[in-house]
Design an enzyme around this catalytic site. Structure first.
Site, PDB file in Angstrom:
ATOM      1  N   HIS A  69       0.715  -1.440  -0.197  1.00 11.18           N
ATOM      2  CA  HIS A  69      -0.050   0.200  -0.054  1.00 11.18           C
ATOM      3  C   HIS A  69       0.878   1.143   0.204  1.00 11.18           C
ATOM      4  O   HIS A  69       2.094   1.283  -0.084  1.00 11.18           O
ATOM      5  CB  HIS A  69      -0.943  -0.077   1.298  1.00 11.18           C
ATOM      6  CG  HIS A  69      -0.166   0.084   2.376  1.00 11.18           C
ATOM      7  ND1 HIS A  69       0.370   1.150   3.067  1.00 11.18           N
ATOM      8  CD2 HIS A  69       0.036  -0.718   3.282  1.00 11.18           C
ATOM      9  CE1 HIS A  69       1.001   1.006   4.239  1.00 11.18           C
ATOM     10  NE2 HIS A  69       0.616  -0.229   4.613  1.00 11.18           N
ATOM     11  N   SER A 137       2.026   4.062  -5.056  1.00 12.58           N
ATOM     12  CA  SER A 137       2.713   5.280  -4.318  1.00 12.58           C
ATOM     13  C   SER A 137       3.754   4.991  -3.531  1.00 12.58           C
ATOM     14  O   SER A 137       4.874   4.376  -4.270  1.00 12.58           O
ATOM     15  CB  SER A 137       1.572   5.976  -3.523  1.00 12.58           C
ATOM     16  OG  SER A 137       1.976   6.988  -2.822  1.00 12.58           O
TER      17      SER A 137
END
Length: 305
Positions: A69, A137
């Site tokens: 994540h 990200s």
């Protein structure tokens, strides 16, 4: 029938009370339900005195796919993607160090290289040898670092809006970062709304039981998050400056090479002009002398032929 209606009404009342009185607990219940519907289970593994929490699903015999994540996110960010991926892969989605259910140790090293080393230790503790890896990200940045350092462990690499990759045109985030502003941390509900508009193309209205806990967590952990964000941002800026310096040096070397080639070409042109002005008999004499000389190079002999 009346008893069933009363029971249903009671359940609805309880849900409403929990929803508004305990939004954080209600959100956790919702996430647990979504995980089960999708086919993921919450697990944890301990190594080096650290506990890593993760989600797992899919066939045990399938190839492993590890999903990472992004900044200020957690393992649940991948839930909707995992729904389709778990059919063909053994999906592993960890909380990265300092995020989600993992401990936030202010004295730990959260640089991207350290995160990649932690990921290697996590894979070893899980008994995972080679696997596919995907990152979003900050998770993409860690996936890149891990792949560069451990290419033999990776089957494939997938990046989604990855950090650590700078384009020719500066992004809004890059410009703000260079001006000393972090667009990914918040200190108020208003800044949280601004964050949602920044990271989501078309943000949808969030129910209060989702928005409130996330907003409160981001505000409460802002100093910790910035201690991770700024070293990551500075590393990217240093890499960019180093790349610019390298490109500049390469450009200067290329110009020097081009000037040297031009000078050599001018010298050859001058020598050719001198050669053409020699009488034919003199040219023949020089050719014979060079061709019969044992010290003449093959290249030169080939040239005068």
């Amino acid at each position: 029938m009346s008893n069933i209606l009363i029971a249903a009404a009671a359940v609805i009342v309880v849900v409403i009370v929990v929803r508004f009185a305990f939004p954080r607990q209600f959100l956790r219940l919702v996430l647990l339900a979504v995980r089960r519907i999708i086919g993921l289970r919450t697990r944890s593994v301990e190594f080096d005195g650290t506990i890593w929490h993760y989600l797992a699903g899919g066939p045990e015999s399938g190839e492993v796919l590890v999903l990472l994540h992004g900044f200020s996110g957690d393992k649940d960010n991948w839930l909707l993607y995992a729904r389709g991926l778990r059919k063909n892969y053994r999906v592993i989605i960890p909380d990265l160090p300092g995020f989600g259910d993992n401990a936030r140790d202010p004295d730990a090293d959260y640089h991207m290289d350290a995160q990649a080393r932690w990921l290697l230790a996590f894979a070893d503790a899980m008994g995972i040898d080679r696997f596919h890896i995907g990152g979003n990200s900050m998770g993409g940045y860690i996936a890149l670092k891990f792949t560069l350092a451990n290419a033999d462990r990776i089957r494939s690499l997938a990046l989604l809006d990855s950090a650590g990759v700078l384009g020719e045109t500066k992004s809004e985030l890059q410009i703000a970062t260079e001006n000393g502003e972090s667009l990914l941390t918040v200190s108020s509900p208003e800044e949280f709304d601004r964050l949602l508009k920044f990271i989501v193309y078309r943000p949808l209205p969030l129910p209060g039981f989702i928005k409130q806990p996330y907003c409160e967590d981001l505000i409460a952990h802002r100093p910790f998050l910035e201690s991770i964000f700024w070293p990551m941002a500075e590393e990217q800026l240093q890499r960019k400056n180093k790349r610019v310096a390298t490109v500049t040096q390469q450009g200067e070397q290329q110009r020097r090479d081009e000037n040297r080639i031009k000078a050599q070409k001018a010298l050859l042109d001058a020598q050719r002009q001198r050669w053409t002005k020699l009488p034919g008999s003199r040219q023949t004499e020089i050719r014979q002398r060079i061709l019969t000389s044992t010290s003449s190079s093959e290249t030169l002999k080939g040239f005068i032929r």
